[in-house]
Design a protein around this motif. Structure first.
Motif, short mmCIF file in Angstrom:
data_model
loop_
_atom_site.label_atom_id
_atom_site.label_comp_id
_atom_site.label_asym_id
_atom_site.label_seq_id
_atom_site.Cartn_x
_atom_site.Cartn_y
_atom_site.Cartn_z
N PHE A 7 -12.51 26.87 0.12
CA PHE A 7 -13.92 27.26 0.11
C PHE A 7 -14.35 27.67 -1.28
O PHE A 7 -13.58 28.21 -2.06
CB PHE A 7 -14.18 28.43 1.07
CG PHE A 7 -14.13 28.04 2.52
CD1 PHE A 7 -15.15 27.31 3.09
CD2 PHE A 7 -13.07 28.43 3.31
CE1 PHE A 7 -15.12 26.96 4.44
CE2 PHE A 7 -13.02 28.10 4.63
CZ PHE A 7 -14.04 27.35 5.20
N ASP A 8 -15.62 27.41 -1.57
CA ASP A 8 -16.23 27.78 -2.84
C ASP A 8 -17.70 28.05 -2.54
O ASP A 8 -18.25 27.47 -1.60
CB ASP A 8 -16.09 26.61 -3.81
CG ASP A 8 -16.61 26.92 -5.20
OD1 ASP A 8 -16.72 28.10 -5.54
OD2 ASP A 8 -16.89 25.96 -5.94
N TYR A 9 -18.31 28.94 -3.28
CA TYR A 9 -19.75 29.16 -3.07
C TYR A 9 -20.46 29.28 -4.40
O TYR A 9 -19.86 29.58 -5.43
CB TYR A 9 -20.01 30.39 -2.20
CG TYR A 9 -19.84 31.72 -2.91
CD1 TYR A 9 -20.94 32.34 -3.49
CD2 TYR A 9 -18.61 32.35 -2.97
CE1 TYR A 9 -20.79 33.57 -4.14
CE2 TYR A 9 -18.46 33.56 -3.60
CZ TYR A 9 -19.56 34.16 -4.19
OH TYR A 9 -19.42 35.37 -4.82
N ILE A 19 -22.32 27.22 0.44
CA ILE A 19 -20.87 27.21 0.62
C ILE A 19 -20.40 25.76 0.64
O ILE A 19 -20.98 24.91 1.32
CB ILE A 19 -20.47 27.90 1.94
CG1 ILE A 19 -20.92 29.35 1.95
CG2 ILE A 19 -18.95 27.81 2.15
CD1 ILE A 19 -20.67 30.06 3.27
N HIS A 21 -16.82 23.26 1.08
CA HIS A 21 -15.44 23.22 1.56
C HIS A 21 -14.81 21.95 1.03
O HIS A 21 -15.26 20.85 1.35
CB HIS A 21 -15.39 23.25 3.09
CG HIS A 21 -14.02 23.41 3.64
ND1 HIS A 21 -13.40 22.43 4.37
CD2 HIS A 21 -13.14 24.44 3.56
CE1 HIS A 21 -12.19 22.85 4.71
NE2 HIS A 21 -12.01 24.05 4.23
N MET A 50 -16.29 33.21 3.97
CA MET A 50 -16.88 31.87 3.95
C MET A 50 -16.48 31.07 5.19
O MET A 50 -17.30 30.37 5.77
CB MET A 50 -16.48 31.13 2.67
CG MET A 50 -17.19 31.65 1.46
SD MET A 50 -16.83 30.72 -0.04
CE MET A 50 -15.37 31.59 -0.61
#
Length: 92
Positions: A7-9, A19, A21, A50
Motif C-alpha cells: 500500500f501507498d498513499y 490509496i 495498492h 490503508m
C-alpha cells in the motif's frame, strides 16, 4: 510509504487522499473521509489503516479476479464449459 503489503498513499493539494495498492488506484477519498484517514495513518500502522480503508480485511479473493489458482467454480473454470472447436476457412 510502500510497505510489505504494497500500500501507498498520496495527498493532493485539493485535500484528496488517494490509496494505491501495488501501484494501482485502490481508493480515492475527499473531505471528511480524507481527513479521518490521514488522522488514522498518523495514529496507527499505515499499512493496516490503508488495508482497512480499502477493504482488505483478509476476505477470500473475489470471483473473477486474477489469482494464483482458479478452481472449477471460478469465472474461468477448467474449460469444460467450452469444448474445442474445429474452424474452417470460408471460401467464396
Amino acid at each position: 510509504m510502500t510497505g510489505s503489503e504494497g500500500f501507498d498513499y498520496r495527498t493532493r493539494s485539493n485535500g484528496e487522499a488517494v490509496i494505491f495498492h501495488h501501484g494501482k488506484l485502490a481508493k480515492m477519498m475527499r473531505d471528511e473521509e480524507a481527513k479521518k484517514f490521514l488522522e488514522d495513518v498518523k495514529a496507527g500502522d499505515p499499512q493496516e489503516v490503508m488495508g482497512t480503508y480499502v477493504g482488505n480485511d483478509g476476505q477470500a479473493q473475489k470471483p473473477g479476479s486474477a489469482g494464483k489458482s482458479a478452481g472449477p467454480d471460478s469465472l474461468h473454470g477448467n474449460g469444460e464449459a467450452h469444448s474445442a472447436k474445429d474452424f474452417r476457412r470460408k471460401t467464396g
